[in-house]
Design a protein around this motif. Structure first.
Motif, mmCIF file in Angstrom:
data_model
loop_
_atom_site.group_PDB
_atom_site.id
_atom_site.type_symbol
_atom_site.label_atom_id
_atom_site.label_comp_id
_atom_site.label_asym_id
_atom_site.label_seq_id
_atom_site.Cartn_x
_atom_site.Cartn_y
_atom_site.Cartn_z
ATOM 1 N N PRO A 1 0.744 -1.187 -0.089
ATOM 2 C CA PRO A 1 0.050 -0.079 -0.082
ATOM 3 C C PRO A 1 0.888 1.276 -0.008
ATOM 4 N N HIS A 2 2.011 1.356 0.673
ATOM 5 C CA HIS A 2 2.741 2.402 0.684
ATOM 6 C C HIS A 2 3.299 2.858 -0.881
ATOM 7 N N ALA A 3 3.362 2.062 -1.701
ATOM 8 C CA ALA A 3 3.702 2.256 -3.095
ATOM 9 C C ALA A 3 2.385 2.334 -4.058
ATOM 10 N N PRO B 1 1.238 4.083 10.565
ATOM 11 C CA PRO B 1 -0.218 3.468 10.108
ATOM 12 C C PRO B 1 -0.483 2.160 10.292
ATOM 13 N N HIS B 2 0.475 1.343 11.005
ATOM 14 C CA HIS B 2 0.230 -0.164 10.812
ATOM 15 C C HIS B 2 -0.589 -0.721 11.996
ATOM 16 N N ILE B 3 -1.774 0.052 12.191
ATOM 17 C CA ILE B 3 -2.629 -0.477 13.518
ATOM 18 C C ILE B 3 -3.198 -1.866 13.350
ATOM 19 N N ALA C 1 11.827 -6.605 7.241
ATOM 20 C CA ALA C 1 12.193 -5.947 5.871
ATOM 21 C C ALA C 1 11.861 -4.378 6.179
ATOM 22 N N HIS C 2 10.797 -4.221 6.658
ATOM 23 C CA HIS C 2 10.356 -2.631 7.159
ATOM 24 C C HIS C 2 9.598 -2.472 8.452
ATOM 25 N N ASP C 3 9.300 -1.139 8.832
ATOM 26 C CA ASP C 3 9.080 -1.151 10.363
ATOM 27 C C ASP C 3 7.464 -1.199 10.236
ATOM 28 N N ALA C 4 6.872 -2.532 9.929
ATOM 29 C CA ALA C 4 5.352 -2.613 10.132
ATOM 30 C C ALA C 4 5.011 -3.112 11.341
ATOM 31 N N PHE C 5 5.952 -3.507 12.159
ATOM 32 C CA PHE C 5 5.566 -4.064 13.368
ATOM 33 C C PHE C 5 5.554 -3.403 14.665
ATOM 34 N N GLY D 1 12.146 2.010 7.036
ATOM 35 C CA GLY D 1 11.517 2.611 7.998
ATOM 36 C C GLY D 1 10.027 2.361 7.825
ATOM 37 N N ILE D 2 9.183 3.285 8.250
ATOM 38 C CA ILE D 2 7.820 2.855 8.331
ATOM 39 C C ILE D 2 7.212 2.535 6.955
ATOM 40 N N SER D 3 7.795 3.522 6.214
ATOM 41 C CA SER D 3 7.309 3.332 4.815
ATOM 42 C C SER D 3 8.227 2.515 3.972
ATOM 43 N N SER E 1 2.781 -8.818 6.425
ATOM 44 C CA SER E 1 2.618 -7.385 7.061
ATOM 45 C C SER E 1 1.554 -6.331 6.445
ATOM 46 N N ASP E 2 1.904 -5.929 5.426
ATOM 47 C CA ASP E 2 0.885 -4.992 4.683
ATOM 48 C C ASP E 2 -0.240 -5.368 3.744
ATOM 49 N N ALA E 3 -0.063 -6.767 3.596
ATOM 50 C CA ALA E 3 -1.388 -7.497 2.841
ATOM 51 C C ALA E 3 -1.340 -8.906 3.518
HETATM 52 ZN ZN LIG Z 1 4.221 -1.040 5.784
#
Ligand SMILES: [Zn+2]
Length: 325
Positions: free
Chosen positions: A67-69, A134-136, A200-204, A220-222, A280-282
């Motif tokens: 989603p970031h991209a 945003p990773h609530i 891999a990225h700060d999703a957690f 980072g976060i993104s 993580s994001d999906a």
């Molecule tokens: Zn993310």
């Protein structure tokens, strides 16, 4: 380093106040399903389950998509233009969509559901003032707040289905409570000095805060920021010095940086295993248990606990996870 438009300020819950202005459906439309387009699959999960028969949901971001991209395609834009309501996450997650959503909010209800979480429960962004992680969805307690907000919005949009929507929301909240309790239980079996999550990225960040894990992301976060060589070198030091035995790849992020990390540690005589792939994001594959928010969290919790030396039940909370963990 790409700077995100709109990352420096918190988005408003666009459209929440706007529902009244657009009017509630008339009697003739009362039987119609509310057509909702969501950006992420996690949002699709909550709107589908809470809305039940009152909604017809399409999510734009399938398994493995970041989603970031995310940039809306022509067909995404058509889908959003046709929908009765658009639900996006906000909090800077879909950074590229901000101007489009602001314009769309003048035409229909556009809900930034992630922004239903009170600011004092959000983790401040490490780079931008007045912005938040945003990773609530990683903290079942916070995701329950998003589900409660979805209940309010959907019940207002489809008052004739309010009782069903309330019952659905209650079930969703019970699931969130249950998976939160499961997570606390199995993650507490991980030895204390192994409670480090390298991803891999700060999703957690919210996951770590909720369950007492230190979280170290390469990016980072993104995912839109480049991971510097310094960051990888620093993390290799951490892996070697603290004898961290497992790191995690993410289904929606390239594993290139993670391979560099593992190779860097190996070059210094410390073997690091891939502890598994996290969602993580999906979410996972469509139609599978892991392709639901509940299954996503169950999978992550079970995978992390197993890889870091904890005790986990066979195939997760309800025995529903795919084999081969
Ligand atoms: Zn993310």
């Amino acid at each position: 380093m790409i700077r995100h438009r709109g990352m420096t300020r918190r988005q408003t819950l666009l459209g929440l106040a706007g529902i009244g202005a657009f009017g509630l459906p008339g009697r003739a439309q009362a039987a119609d399903r509310l057509s909702v387009v969501t950006t992420t699959g996690m949002l699709g999960d909550v709107v589908t389950r809470v809305g039940g028969a009152a909604v017809d949901v399409q999510s734009l971001l399938g398994p493995g998509l970041d989603p970031h991209a995310f940039r809306a395609t022509r067909s995404d834009i058509v889908a959003m233009a046709r929908a009765d309501m658009v639900v996006w996450h906000g909090l800077g997650l879909e950074a590229q969509l901000v101007p489009f959503m602001e314009d769309l909010a003048a035409k229909k209800p556009v809900i930034a559901l992630g922004e239903a979480v009170p600011q004092d429960r959000l983790i401040p962004h490490d780079e931008y003032a007045d912005a938040f992680d945003p990773h609530i969805w990683m903290d079942p307690g916070l995701w329950a707040l998003a589900a409660a907000a979805a209940h309010d919005i959907l019940a207002e949009a489809r008052p004739e289905a309010a009782a069903e929507i309330a019952a659905n929301a209650e079930t969703y909240l019970q699931d969130a409570t249950r998976v939160g309790a499961y997570a606390r239980e199995v993650l507490s079996t991980v030895p204390e000095d192994a409670r480090v999550l390298v991803t891999a990225h700060d999703a957690f960040g919210y996951f770590g805060r909720a369950f007492g894990f230190e979280v170290l992301g390469i990016q980072g976060i993104s995912t839109e920021s480049e991971a510097g060589l310094n960051r990888i070198r620093d993390l290799v030091d951490v892996l070697v010095d603290r004898r961290i035995g497992a790191v995690f790849v993410e289904s929606s992020v390239s594993d290139r940086n993670m391979r560099a990390l593992i190779e860097g540690a190996a070059a210094r005589g410390h073997d690091v295993a891939v502890g598994g792939e996290l969602f993580s994001d999906a979410m996972g594959p469509q139609g599978s248990y892991e392709g639901s928010w509940l299954g996503m969290i169950d999978h992550n919790v079970t995978t992390i606990a197993a890889a870091l030396g904890g005790r986990v039940p066979d195939r997760g909370m309800d025995g529903r996870l795919s084999a081969g963990l």
